[in-house]
Design an enzyme around this catalytic site. Structure first.
Site, short mmCIF file in Angstrom:
data_model
loop_
_atom_site.label_atom_id
_atom_site.label_comp_id
_atom_site.label_asym_id
_atom_site.label_seq_id
_atom_site.Cartn_x
_atom_site.Cartn_y
_atom_site.Cartn_z
N ASN A 107 44.70 24.07 -10.51
CA ASN A 107 44.49 22.66 -10.16
C ASN A 107 44.12 21.93 -11.46
O ASN A 107 43.01 22.07 -11.95
CB ASN A 107 43.35 22.58 -9.14
N ARG A 121 48.47 22.72 -7.46
CA ARG A 121 48.20 21.53 -6.67
C ARG A 121 48.84 20.35 -7.38
O ARG A 121 48.65 20.16 -8.59
CB ARG A 121 46.70 21.31 -6.58
N HIS A 147 44.32 14.08 0.01
CA HIS A 147 43.46 15.13 0.59
C HIS A 147 44.18 15.87 1.72
O HIS A 147 43.54 16.47 2.58
CB HIS A 147 42.17 14.54 1.21
N HIS A 153 36.86 13.86 5.30
CA HIS A 153 36.58 14.56 4.04
C HIS A 153 35.69 13.66 3.19
O HIS A 153 36.12 12.60 2.73
CB HIS A 153 37.90 14.87 3.31
N GLY A 194 33.63 13.74 -0.12
CA GLY A 194 33.22 14.39 -1.37
C GLY A 194 33.04 13.28 -2.38
O GLY A 194 32.62 12.17 -2.03
N GLY A 235 35.65 11.95 -3.81
CA GLY A 235 36.67 11.14 -3.12
C GLY A 235 36.48 11.34 -1.63
O GLY A 235 36.04 12.40 -1.20
N ARG A 251 34.86 4.80 -6.29
CA ARG A 251 35.96 3.94 -5.82
C ARG A 251 35.48 3.05 -4.70
O ARG A 251 34.71 3.48 -3.84
CB ARG A 251 37.13 4.80 -5.32
N ARG A 297 23.74 13.25 -3.52
CA ARG A 297 22.46 13.98 -3.48
C ARG A 297 21.37 13.19 -4.20
O ARG A 297 20.26 13.02 -3.70
CB ARG A 297 22.64 15.33 -4.18
N GLY A 339 32.09 18.00 -0.09
CA GLY A 339 30.72 18.25 -0.58
C GLY A 339 29.64 17.56 0.24
O GLY A 339 28.62 18.17 0.58
N GLY A 371 30.16 16.00 3.36
CA GLY A 371 30.37 16.33 4.77
C GLY A 371 29.88 17.73 5.12
O GLY A 371 29.42 17.98 6.23
N GLU A 372 29.96 18.65 4.15
CA GLU A 372 29.56 20.04 4.42
C GLU A 372 28.07 20.27 4.23
O GLU A 372 27.54 21.25 4.74
CB GLU A 372 30.31 20.99 3.47
N GLU A 399 40.88 24.29 -0.07
CA GLU A 399 42.22 23.87 -0.48
C GLU A 399 42.93 24.98 -1.25
O GLU A 399 44.12 25.18 -1.11
CB GLU A 399 42.14 22.59 -1.30
P1 AMP Z 1 33.02 17.26 -3.74
O1 AMP Z 1 33.82 16.20 -4.45
O2 AMP Z 1 33.64 17.69 -2.44
O3 AMP Z 1 32.63 18.42 -4.62
O4 AMP Z 1 31.62 16.57 -3.33
C1 AMP Z 1 30.75 16.03 -4.28
C2 AMP Z 1 29.70 15.20 -3.57
O5 AMP Z 1 28.99 16.02 -2.63
C3 AMP Z 1 28.65 14.63 -4.51
O6 AMP Z 1 28.40 13.27 -4.18
C4 AMP Z 1 27.43 15.47 -4.21
O7 AMP Z 1 26.24 14.78 -4.43
C5 AMP Z 1 27.63 15.70 -2.72
N1 AMP Z 1 26.75 16.78 -2.24
C6 AMP Z 1 26.79 18.08 -2.52
N2 AMP Z 1 25.76 18.72 -1.90
C7 AMP Z 1 25.06 17.79 -1.23
C8 AMP Z 1 23.90 17.78 -0.40
N3 AMP Z 1 23.21 18.90 -0.15
N4 AMP Z 1 23.47 16.61 0.11
C9 AMP Z 1 24.14 15.47 -0.14
N5 AMP Z 1 25.24 15.40 -0.90
C10 AMP Z 1 25.70 16.53 -1.44
#
Ligand code: AMP
Length: 415
Positions: free
Chosen positions: A7, A99, A189, A217, A219, A221, A250, A294, A341, A343-344, A396
């Site tokens: 990727n 990807r 996505h 999703h 994250g 993005g 964004r 976070r 990130g 959502g999970e 992914e």
């Molecule tokens: P990703 O692009 O999917 O890796 O997601 C990144 C985003 O997930 C960032 O804004 C991180 O701050 C957020 N993130 C990761 N862990 C947590 C958490 N425990 N609580 C809140 N946001 C999180």
């Protein structure tokens, strides 16, 4: 089959090695053997490499381009130090999966790479000027490094959304502009939405046709997808990944009149406005602090920072708005699925998005919600709630590895 999944960003290269084949897919027994990330390619690059089950190794290395980065990774993969089970030489890598962000209307499925596919990806550069050239760098580098002996496949972020009807994908601008330039919603996505929809089917025993869900999703993005009878029916990202939800940097949805207004009032060029909307907006733009959810949650909690709180509230309200509009468009749905990130991992963001939606049958169980962090998968709704709410960690890379195997063996690709 050991598949190297690549990727590539403009100055980064992420990889995984995944052991999989058709029988393994059937049993859901794929194995990740190693993973890694190289950042800041072009100068003193930062390298993180990790064989599964071992501690990550980190170092800096002068890597001038993607080929140098790939050479660096390969040296490590076959080294004594890595000791990846089953991998002693390059011959133990059997296929490569890439990807690619934009496949436009041409690529509605993952496909094996040949010269005409490369030309096709080049033809999509107009639509994804930042992403496709970076993805192509990875493809060119790996063709140089591995030669013609190893099959390589591409998986597109857009292809899952190729099932959207015209009513979802057209913008209400003169139709001939769609004909002439293919200006339309493509959505992104797709690999993530497709993967979590597949996991949802596995967890619930539903067939593809019975799958009517909204996948969200969240994250850096963010995008939402209305999945009707197992296929993408609508999605929030558009011609580019800028449209839709509020994201890390964004803006998501915005009145296009703002662009002309900005250029007039601030004397900004289109280029500068593009940078503003893509890189300086979203959570970062509103909070003035960070694009990281976070950190924003911590600011809001510990210092009651007004703009951090505002950014979080705008973020969750926009997701709510999309869930509501997709439920209306789809005539209801059986489940909402959170991934990415945020959502999970964010109990509080999920709880805020789902708050006050009892009238829609959405009711979160606090205990279940608090347990679904750090890769835990499952339902977070109250037992008797009418609508299910799931947390499903996305993967992914796994989907790219599986599609690569299917392309190599010419097996059908389930959506
Ligand atoms: P990703 O692009 O999917 O890796 O997601 C990144 C985003 O997930 C960032 O804004 C991180 O701050 C957020 N993130 C990761 N862990 C947590 C958490 N425990 N609580 C809140 N946001 C999180």
């Amino acid at each position: 089959m050991n598949v190297l999944v690549l990727n590539c960003g403009s100055s980064s290269l992420k990889f995984q090695i995944i052991q999989t084949d058709l029988q393994i897919i059937e049993k859901n027994a794929d194995k990740q053997l190693a993973k890694g990330l190289i950042e800041r390619i072009g100068s003193q690059a930062l390298v993180t490499l990790q064989a599964t089950g071992k501690s990550p190794v980190k170092h800096a290395a002068p890597l001038r381009d993607h080929k140098a980065a790939l050479d660096h990774i390969i040296k490590w993969i076959i080294s004594e130090e890595a000791q990846i089970p089953g991998i002693q030489s390059l011959h133990d890598i059997h296929a490569i999966g890439h990807r690619v962000v934009h496949g436009a209307e041409r690529f509605t499925n993952s496909t094996l790479i040949d010269d005409s596919v490369i030309r096709g990806i080049e033809d999509c550069i107009d639509l994804a000027p930042l992403h496709n050239p970076a993805n192509l760098k990875g493809i060119t580098a790996s063709r140089e490094v591995f030669g013609a002996g190893i099959p390589q496949a591409v998986v597109f972020d857009t292809s899952f959304h190729s099932t959207m009807p015209e009513t979802s994908f057209l913008y209400a601008i003169p139709y001939q502009l769609y004909r002439r330039h293919k200006i339309r919603r493509y959505g992104f996505h797709g690999t993530s939405h497709r993967y979590v929809a597949y996991r949802y089917r596995q967890l619930t025993g539903k067939s593809r046709e019975e799958t009517n869900i909204i996948t969200v999703h969240l994250g850096n993005g963010c995008s939402a997808c209305a999945i009707k009878s197992g296929a993408s029916f609508d999605t929030s990202m558009g011609l580019s990944p800028l449209e839709g939800l509020v994201m890390g940097t964004r803006c998501g949805d915005i009145d296009p009149a703002v662009l002309e207004f900005l250029s007039h009032k601030e004397g900004m060029s289109m280029n500068e406005i593009d940078t503003l909307l893509n890189k300086q907006s979203g959570l970062l733009g509103i909070s003035g602090l960070t694009n990281d959810m976070r950190d924003l949650l911590a600011e809001a909690r510990e210092h009651q920072d007004r703009r951090a709180t505002l950014a979080i509230n705008m973020f969750t309200q926009r997701v709510k708005k999309y869930i509501g509009s997709y439920l209306a468009e789809m005539n209801g749905a059986d489940a909402i699925v959170f991934t990415g990130g945020i959502g999970e991992n964010s109990v509080i963001v999920r709880q805020r998005i789902c708050a006050n939606l009892e009238w829609l049958g959405i009711e979160i169980d606090e205990q279940l919600n608090s347990e679904k962090v750090g890769g835990h998968e499952g339902e977070i709704n109250k037992k008797d709630a009418r609508m299910k709410v799931f947390v499903i960690p996305t993967n992914e890379e796994l989907l790219i590895a599986r599609d690569t195997v299917r392309c190599v063996l010419s097996a059908p690709q389930p959506k």
